[in-house]
Design a protein around this motif. Sequence first.
Motif, short mmCIF file in Angstrom:
data_model
loop_
_atom_site.label_atom_id
_atom_site.label_comp_id
_atom_site.label_asym_id
_atom_site.label_seq_id
_atom_site.Cartn_x
_atom_site.Cartn_y
_atom_site.Cartn_z
N CYS A 131 -11.50 47.09 -18.50
CA CYS A 131 -12.76 47.96 -17.96
C CYS A 131 -12.25 49.05 -16.98
O CYS A 131 -11.28 49.28 -16.35
CB CYS A 131 -13.41 47.00 -16.92
SG CYS A 131 -14.87 47.64 -16.13
N THR A 163 -13.82 50.48 -14.86
CA THR A 163 -14.35 50.58 -13.71
C THR A 163 -13.36 49.38 -12.63
O THR A 163 -13.09 49.80 -11.38
CB THR A 163 -15.85 50.08 -13.37
OG1 THR A 163 -16.58 50.92 -14.25
CG2 THR A 163 -16.24 49.87 -11.85
N CYS A 164 -13.13 48.33 -13.30
CA CYS A 164 -12.45 47.25 -12.45
C CYS A 164 -11.27 46.81 -13.15
O CYS A 164 -10.32 46.04 -12.39
CB CYS A 164 -13.31 45.97 -12.26
SG CYS A 164 -13.79 45.15 -13.74
N CYS A 191 -17.51 44.47 -19.76
CA CYS A 191 -16.43 43.64 -19.20
C CYS A 191 -16.66 42.30 -18.69
O CYS A 191 -17.96 41.85 -18.64
CB CYS A 191 -15.66 44.59 -18.13
SG CYS A 191 -16.21 44.30 -16.50
N LEU A 197 -17.04 41.16 -15.78
CA LEU A 197 -17.82 41.25 -14.58
C LEU A 197 -19.27 41.91 -14.77
O LEU A 197 -19.72 42.38 -13.81
CB LEU A 197 -17.03 42.05 -13.23
CG LEU A 197 -15.62 41.48 -13.01
CD1 LEU A 197 -14.96 41.94 -11.90
CD2 LEU A 197 -15.88 39.86 -12.63
N HIS A 231 -19.48 45.19 -16.17
CA HIS A 231 -19.86 46.36 -16.17
C HIS A 231 -19.86 47.16 -17.70
O HIS A 231 -19.05 46.51 -18.55
CB HIS A 231 -18.18 47.28 -15.57
CG HIS A 231 -18.00 46.96 -14.08
ND1 HIS A 231 -17.12 46.23 -13.63
CD2 HIS A 231 -18.83 47.08 -12.99
CE1 HIS A 231 -17.14 46.02 -12.26
NE2 HIS A 231 -18.26 46.46 -12.02
ZN LIG Z 1 -15.36 45.68 -15.18
#
Ligand SMILES: [Zn+2]
Length: 125
Positions: free
Chosen positions: A3, A5-6, A30, A32, A34
């Motif tokens: 991901c 972002t994370c 992802c 989570l 995102h």
């Molecule tokens: Zn993520």
Amino acid sequence: MKCTTCGAPSAVMVSREQPEQHRIELSRVCELGHRFTTVEVPLTMLADKRELTCALRNIDRRIARFVRDSAIAEDPRPVKEVAAAYNLTDARVRQIRASFPDRESHDRFAKIASNLERKFDGTPC
Ligand SMILES: [Zn+2]
């Protein structure tokens, strides 16, 4: 792919072939939740490998500009001093600062930029 972002693993949700643009767009999510989109370009679609090198160089330039602009946005000095330090006009410094309106999106883009940097690190150009 991780991901942007994370960094968690992601899966492809939708794959859209765009033959007229010589690419495949992949919508990913992802673990989570995102969502982000990547683009695949089959190497056979590139007339010349130099095109790929050129595209990667452009990405490098955009990352470098983003890093510089975020430093300008965070610089606590007055516009005039910052403009002189970066050899820019006052108007350009104000414009850059206005394009970083909130901390959250700044952090998000900083993360994306650092992920891209890692990804393209070591690419010969
Ligand atoms: Zn993520």
